[in-house]
Design an enzyme around this catalytic site. Sequence first.
Site, mmCIF file in Angstrom:
data_model
loop_
_atom_site.group_PDB
_atom_site.id
_atom_site.type_symbol
_atom_site.label_atom_id
_atom_site.label_comp_id
_atom_site.label_asym_id
_atom_site.label_seq_id
_atom_site.Cartn_x
_atom_site.Cartn_y
_atom_site.Cartn_z
ATOM 1 N N GLU A 143 0.882 -1.289 -0.089
ATOM 2 C CA GLU A 143 -0.121 0.040 0.090
ATOM 3 C C GLU A 143 0.883 1.493 -0.014
ATOM 4 O OE1 GLU A 143 -3.558 0.295 -0.185
ATOM 5 O OE2 GLU A 143 -3.253 -1.643 -0.635
ATOM 6 N N SER A 177 -46.053 -26.737 45.224
ATOM 7 C CA SER A 177 -45.368 -26.956 46.527
ATOM 8 C C SER A 177 -44.213 -26.639 46.859
ATOM 9 C CB SER A 177 -45.673 -28.454 46.889
ATOM 10 O OG SER A 177 -46.917 -28.897 46.780
#
Length: 778
Positions: free
Chosen positions: A86, A469
């Site tokens: 680049e 319960s």
Amino acid sequence: MKVLKIFLVLVVLGVFLAAGAGIGLYYWAQEDLPGFTKLSDYSPALATTVRARDGRILGYFYREKRFLIPLSMMSPITVKAFLAAEDSGFYQHEGVDLPGIFRAAVKNFIAGGIVQGGSTITQQVIKSMLLTPERSYERKLKEVILAYRLEKYLSKDEILTIYLNQIYLGAKAYGVEAAAREYFGVNASQLSLAQGALLAGLPKAPSRYSPYGNPERARERQLYVLARLRDLGWIDRGEYEAAVNEPLIYGAQEDPSWKVGPYYLEEVRRQLVDSYGEDMVYGGGLQVRTAMDMDHQVVADQALRAGLVETAKRHGWQGPVRHIDEGEYEEFLGARKDVESEPGDWMQVLVTGVEKAGAKVRFGTKSGIVSVASMSWARVPNPKLAPEEAGKVGDARKVLKPGDVIWVSVEEVSQDKPWKLKLEQEPKVEGALVSIDPRSGEVLALCGGYDFFRSQFNRATQALRQPGSAFKPIVYSAALDNGFTAASIVLDAPIVYQDGSGEMWKPENFEGIFYGPTLLRTALVKSRNLVTIRVAQQVGIQKIVERGKALGLNGIMEPNLSLALGSGQFSPLNLCQAYTAFPRGGTSIKPRLIESVVSPWGEQLFLAKEEVAEAISPETAYIISHLLQQVVQYGTGARAKVLGRPVAGKTGTTNDEQDAWFMGFSPYLLTGVWVGYDQVKPMGKYETGARAALPIWIDYRSKVEPGYPVQDFQAPPGIVMARVDARTGRLAGPGASEAYMLPFANGTEPLPSAGLDELDADPGSSNAGGESLLKQIF
């Protein structure tokens, strides 16, 4: 001479005009230039990482898959590869490569449009971070001005770090670290020269040079980058040749997200969004540490899924996944490629023939046999019949027919003959499991359903269900603080209530039997409904509501007597929170999933603290824990004895078996399990907490218990033990036919044994405080 003077004047004038035009152009271009705050304060969108308590990664949250790392965490040759591809002069220029711009301008002029940019890495950072992506000379001029400025503002390494973390490299990967994971399954520090060169070739056109979509073009680009590195003298010929000849194996690093404990991860995501907002969670790069024990979570997921499958089988055969015509057989089989399978694996197969003894099936190019023995459970569903009452299926033709697509599990794999397979079905019944360390409040495992990808509704945290319960220990804890002891005698006899609207309520024991005078201890151990109602009457329902709130319950608690039998509604996580008071000696602790949150820069954003509340006395907590141990030893939780450890617990079953629970704990681990349909309906006869929920609890706990030393519940100083006559509730004499060793708060232990005529009046005969009951019939 005069001509020469005129020429010089024109030249000077031209220079001044050009300079003036240049200055004017500069000031025109820089009028609306952005500042550098965004770059100096570089905060890109980063993936949030969520880890288990031991550091293993649970998953990621992100919009852009980017992981911020410094240059020091990238392999040096990869950094050079990007520079070679680049901007090889990056460390020499001042932000702009003028010869490069000139070459690009010439090519653009010849082409009649912008075909090459000539941008440096600094310019690319400016373009991606501060400017729009449009391709125009105006934007290019702004880019040049900003590039020069940026080089005075940030160091070269800082600019390069931003670039290598910001750049898009295809495959949803932003930055070198994410790309290294996505293409090669490694971290950026582990990239080889050949791998780094391939990544460095991607910025020009990530899709065009993708090794997944265009491997030939990716190879060409890689060779170009390697040649650049060689020509620049950054690698020697030997390194170049080795990299050219290195075979590249592509494959993404496995994303663990939503694999283990997906409901746990989703609840963490939800809590993070509530605290920090979506933008921070999906782009803030948070480092989140959870309380999850991944080993616990794996076996919890497995236990819940296996338990729900077994529950669904007891409910009967729901039918095939789908049915196809014979003309669609080959299309179905062609779409099912042969895969490696092991015993226990599930897969979908096609039924091609059925006889009484079983069914022939095909999958891919293979075949198998599903024996009728493996489908003996596949009766026609009937919630009024328990499996043992309905009988077993003995003819496969009553279950399957050719063209059915069904689930099977592998029993035996064979190379040259049909595989042995078992009929399976995905359950419609759902469930949840929550497991907490009650000492710290850490949620070690949380499962919110059978399949997260089928339904993201988290039943562990979002479902409000009746506990039945399983609520009774809360009722009895209030009773112990309001005049009752484990040795209190309460009448177990029929009760009918009529409220102001004229409706009659006639609660019954599960067995439909009445036992007469009953020890409070036995009423809890055997889960006697009628005794519990009388206890709630005596204590007062409002006190029970207050006790629930003190324990941390935040669900629905209507102040009527049915609450004592579990008509309230709570999430499994919330009920687990209430239960923590029993093993903790009276204080409840808020369960927590998230332990810490740290910013990507190391700033501590959150550190969990224990949230503890005083709920009940240490004596009451110990007495309830002791009685719940007897539930396991002698009552509805007896199956849990298989662990061979001190364990306390309570089953819960609601009307018509719509909800099934088991809440069980030891001093070091508390686990709650719920099973039921999302749309409330009966599961089937005898689908109780003991049958539907407890086996899941046992499956999970049996696999994690070896990780803990055996530990019993420790009595606080204020507890005394006494041997109690089961018939009278008094201290047992030598002639007592049945007696129990029971705990009491000091000073509340019973008197020596006496006749029945000296027993206290039945506390359940008094009206419940605040209740508008018109009639009570015994």
